[in-house]
Design a protein around this motif. Structure first.
Motif, short mmCIF file in Angstrom:
data_model
loop_
_atom_site.label_atom_id
_atom_site.label_comp_id
_atom_site.label_asym_id
_atom_site.label_seq_id
_atom_site.Cartn_x
_atom_site.Cartn_y
_atom_site.Cartn_z
N GLU A 1 2.76 -18.21 -39.45
CA GLU A 1 3.61 -18.61 -39.20
C GLU A 1 5.04 -17.55 -39.34
O GLU A 1 5.93 -17.31 -38.61
CB GLU A 1 4.26 -19.92 -39.78
N ARG A 2 4.76 -16.99 -40.53
CA ARG A 2 5.86 -16.27 -41.00
C ARG A 2 5.84 -14.61 -40.94
O ARG A 2 7.01 -14.05 -40.73
CB ARG A 2 6.34 -16.21 -42.49
N ARG A 3 4.79 -14.08 -41.03
CA ARG A 3 4.69 -12.74 -40.98
C ARG A 3 5.13 -12.05 -40.01
O ARG A 3 5.98 -10.96 -39.97
CB ARG A 3 3.23 -12.12 -41.27
N ARG A 4 4.71 -12.19 -38.74
CA ARG A 4 5.25 -11.53 -37.58
C ARG A 4 6.61 -11.64 -37.23
O ARG A 4 7.40 -10.74 -37.01
CB ARG A 4 4.27 -11.88 -36.42
N SER A 5 7.01 -12.93 -37.39
CA SER A 5 8.50 -13.37 -37.51
C SER A 5 9.27 -12.53 -38.25
O SER A 5 10.40 -11.86 -37.86
CB SER A 5 8.79 -14.61 -37.32
N ALA A 6 8.98 -12.25 -39.38
CA ALA A 6 9.75 -11.65 -40.46
C ALA A 6 9.73 -10.15 -40.59
O ALA A 6 10.73 -9.46 -40.46
CB ALA A 6 9.19 -12.09 -42.02
N GLN A 7 8.45 -9.81 -39.91
CA GLN A 7 8.39 -8.16 -39.64
C GLN A 7 9.39 -7.70 -38.34
O GLN A 7 9.73 -6.87 -38.21
CB GLN A 7 7.10 -7.98 -39.70
N ARG A 8 9.29 -8.59 -37.22
CA ARG A 8 10.00 -8.40 -36.28
C ARG A 8 11.36 -8.30 -36.69
O ARG A 8 12.15 -7.38 -36.37
CB ARG A 8 9.72 -9.31 -35.10
N THR A 9 12.15 -9.20 -37.42
CA THR A 9 13.28 -9.16 -37.97
C THR A 9 13.69 -7.80 -38.71
O THR A 9 14.53 -7.33 -38.62
CB THR A 9 13.56 -10.36 -38.84
N ALA A 10 12.75 -7.36 -39.65
CA ALA A 10 13.03 -6.38 -40.40
C ALA A 10 13.08 -5.02 -39.53
O ALA A 10 13.80 -4.23 -39.63
CB ALA A 10 11.96 -5.92 -41.42
N PHE A 11 12.21 -5.00 -38.38
CA PHE A 11 12.08 -3.83 -37.71
C PHE A 11 13.57 -3.85 -36.93
O PHE A 11 14.13 -2.85 -36.71
CB PHE A 11 10.89 -3.86 -36.60
N ALA A 12 13.90 -4.85 -36.35
CA ALA A 12 15.01 -5.13 -35.37
C ALA A 12 16.29 -4.69 -36.28
O ALA A 12 17.31 -3.94 -35.92
CB ALA A 12 15.48 -6.48 -34.92
N SER A 13 16.27 -5.13 -37.58
CA SER A 13 17.47 -4.65 -38.59
C SER A 13 17.39 -3.03 -39.02
O SER A 13 18.81 -2.77 -38.59
CB SER A 13 17.42 -5.33 -39.95
N ARG A 14 16.18 -2.57 -39.10
CA ARG A 14 16.17 -0.95 -39.27
C ARG A 14 16.78 -0.38 -37.96
O ARG A 14 17.43 0.70 -37.95
CB ARG A 14 14.88 -0.70 -39.47
N THR A 15 16.40 -0.70 -36.80
CA THR A 15 16.41 -0.13 -35.65
C THR A 15 18.12 -0.38 -35.36
O THR A 15 18.72 0.68 -34.85
CB THR A 15 15.87 -0.99 -34.17
N LEU A 16 18.79 -1.54 -35.71
CA LEU A 16 20.04 -1.76 -35.32
C LEU A 16 20.92 -0.81 -36.53
O LEU A 16 21.91 -0.13 -36.06
CB LEU A 16 20.60 -3.19 -35.77
N HIS A 17 20.37 -0.54 -37.50
CA HIS A 17 21.01 0.33 -38.37
C HIS A 17 21.18 1.75 -37.91
O HIS A 17 22.14 2.38 -37.98
CB HIS A 17 20.15 0.51 -39.64
N ARG A 18 20.13 2.23 -37.30
CA ARG A 18 20.03 3.78 -36.75
C ARG A 18 20.87 3.70 -35.74
O ARG A 18 21.64 4.55 -35.44
CB ARG A 18 18.62 4.07 -36.23
#
Length: 353
Positions: free
Chosen positions: A317-334
C-alpha cells in the motif's frame, strides 16, 4: 490481531503508529533517544488524506483545534509578480475540506495527548537503541520510526540506503507578524516561502546555497518583494533553524522485514523514505504510513503468519506511493532551485489556475 510492539522514535510517525497499534489492542512501548520531547520546528501542512488518517487515530479534533486553513497562495517572482496559484482550491474542492497548517509542537502535543489517554503506553526518553536484533527477538514487532539516520533500518536493511545531501541549506522560522500574502517566491538558485501558522504569526522557510550563513541570509533576500525583508527582520536569528536538505537514497526495496525467525520489523516516516521538504509532504506521508500499517495489523489473523501478511500488505500500500512522493519532491527541488529562471517561470505560467 494483537501483540507486543516497540516503536523506536517518538516523532510524528512513531507516535501516530503507537496510537494506531494501541487502538488495535496491542501492547506498545515507545523508545526515544532524546531526553525530552521535541519542542522545535515550524509549520506542517496536513493534506486532507492525512487529516482523515488522524481522524481514524482519534486525534483529528485536537489537530483542528490549533490548525489554520491554507488558501489563496501564489508562486511569485522576487519582484512580487504572481506567475501561478498553488492548487489549494482544487484540493479543497476535491476533498471537501482545506489543507491545514499546524505548528509542529502542537501536532506533537496532540499525538502525545492521544497516547497518554490510554494510560498504559510508556514513552521512554533517553533510550538509544543499539541492539535492534535483540529488541526484535523479544517482541512481536519492532517499528523503525527513528528518522533519516535510522538505526533500525541500518541493522535490518544495511547501510546501502542512507542520507544524501542535495547541496542546499534550508532555514525556517516563525515571525510575530502576520503576512498579507502567502505562497512561495522563486528566484535564481534560492526561494522563500510564507504560510500562516496561527493568528498574528507567519511561518517562513528559505533555501540558499550550502555555504550561506545566518548573517548572509537577510542580504540574499533584501531586494525581494514585501513582506519578505520585514519577515526576516521580525524574526530573531537565534530562533532560526538551519538544516542541510537531505533525502534517503537509493530507495529501499522494502519497508518491512517479514521473516519471523529474525523478528518482524517495519519502517515508517523518514526511516523509510526521507524526502526534501519541497512538496510539504513529510509529515503527511509519515501519518499515512502509520495509518496503513496499523490498519493492516488490526485486520490480520493472529500469529506470526498474520503479522507477516499484514507487513507485506502495508508495504504494497505505501512503498511505491511514498517513494513516488519523495522522487517528486526531489525533482521539484531541482526545478525550483534552477538558475534558468526564464524557462522555469515560463513553464510555471502554463500551469492551470
Amino acid at each position: 490481531m494483537t501483540g507486543t510492539a516497540t516503536v523506536v522514535g517518538a516523532g510524528i510517525g512513531g507516535l501516530a503508529t503507537a496510537i494506531g497499534l494501541r487502538r488495535a489492542g496491542w501492547s506498545v512501548t515507545v523508545l526515544e533517544r532524546r531526553t525530552e520531547p521535541e519542542r522545535y520546528g515550524a509549520a506542517f501542512g496536513i493534506h486532507p488524506t492525512a487529516q482523515s488518517a488522524l481522524d481514524r487515530l482519534g486525534v483529528g479534533d485536537a489537530l483542528r483545534e490549533h490548525a489554520v486553513p491554507y488558501r489563496d497562495a501564489h508562486i511569485r517572482t522576487p519582484d512580487g509578480t504572481s506567475i501561478a496559484r498553488l492548487p489549494l482550491e482544487r484540493i479543497e474542492r476535491t476533498a471537501g475540506r482545506p489543507e491545514l497548517l499546524i505548528s509542529r509542537p502542537y501536532l506533537l502535543d496532540a499525538l502525545l495527548a492521544g497516547l497518554d489517554a490510554f494510560g498504559d503506553v510508556p514513552v521512554k526518553l533517553g533510550e538509544r537503541v543499539t541492539d535492534v536484533e535483540a529488541l526484535a527477538a523479544g517482541q512481536d514487532l519492532v517499528i523503525g520510526a527513528d528518522g533519516i539516520r535510522s538505526a533500525v533500518r541500518t541493522a535490518r536493511f544495511g547501510d546501502r540506503s542512507g542520507p544524501r545531501e542535495v547541496g542546499t541549506v534550508a532555514w525556517i522560522g516563525i515571525a510575530d507578524i502576520e503576512s498579507p500574502v502567502h505562497g512561495e517566491t522563486w528566484g535564481s538558485g534560492r526561494f522563500f516561502g510564507l504560510t500562516p501558522v496561527e493568528p498574528g504569526r507567519t511561518n517562513w522557510y528559505a533555501t540558499a546555497p550550502e555555504a550561506t550563513t545566518a548573517d548572509e541570509l537577510r542580504g540574499l533576500f533584501a531586494g525581494w518583494h514585501d513582506p519578505i525583508p520585514r519577515i526576516l527582520g521580525a524574526t530573531d536569528p537565534a530562533t532560526w533553524i538551519r538544516y542541510e536538505m537531505r533525502h534517503l537514497y537509493p530507495a529501499l526495496p522494502s519497508f518491512v522485514s517479514a521473516d519471523a525467525s529474525a523478528g518482524h520489523v517495519a519502517l515508517v516516516g523518514d526511516a523509510a523514505h526521507a524526502m526534501t521538504p519541497n512538496l510539504g509532504q513529510g509529515a503527511c506521508t509519515a501519518i499515512l504510513d502509520a495509518d496503513a500499517l496499523t490498519r493492516a495489523l488490526a485486520e490480520a489473523p493472529p500469529g506470526p503468519a498474520g503479522i507477516a501478511g499484514a507487513l507485506r500488505a502495508y508495504d504494497r500500500e505505501r512503498r511505491r506511493s511514498a517513494q513516488r512522493t519523495a522522487f517528486a519532491s526531489r525533482t521539484l527541488h531541482r526545478f525550483m532551485s534552477t538558475e534558468r529562471t526564464r524557462l522555469r517561470n515560463g513553464v510555471v505560467r502554463l500551469l492551470p489556475g
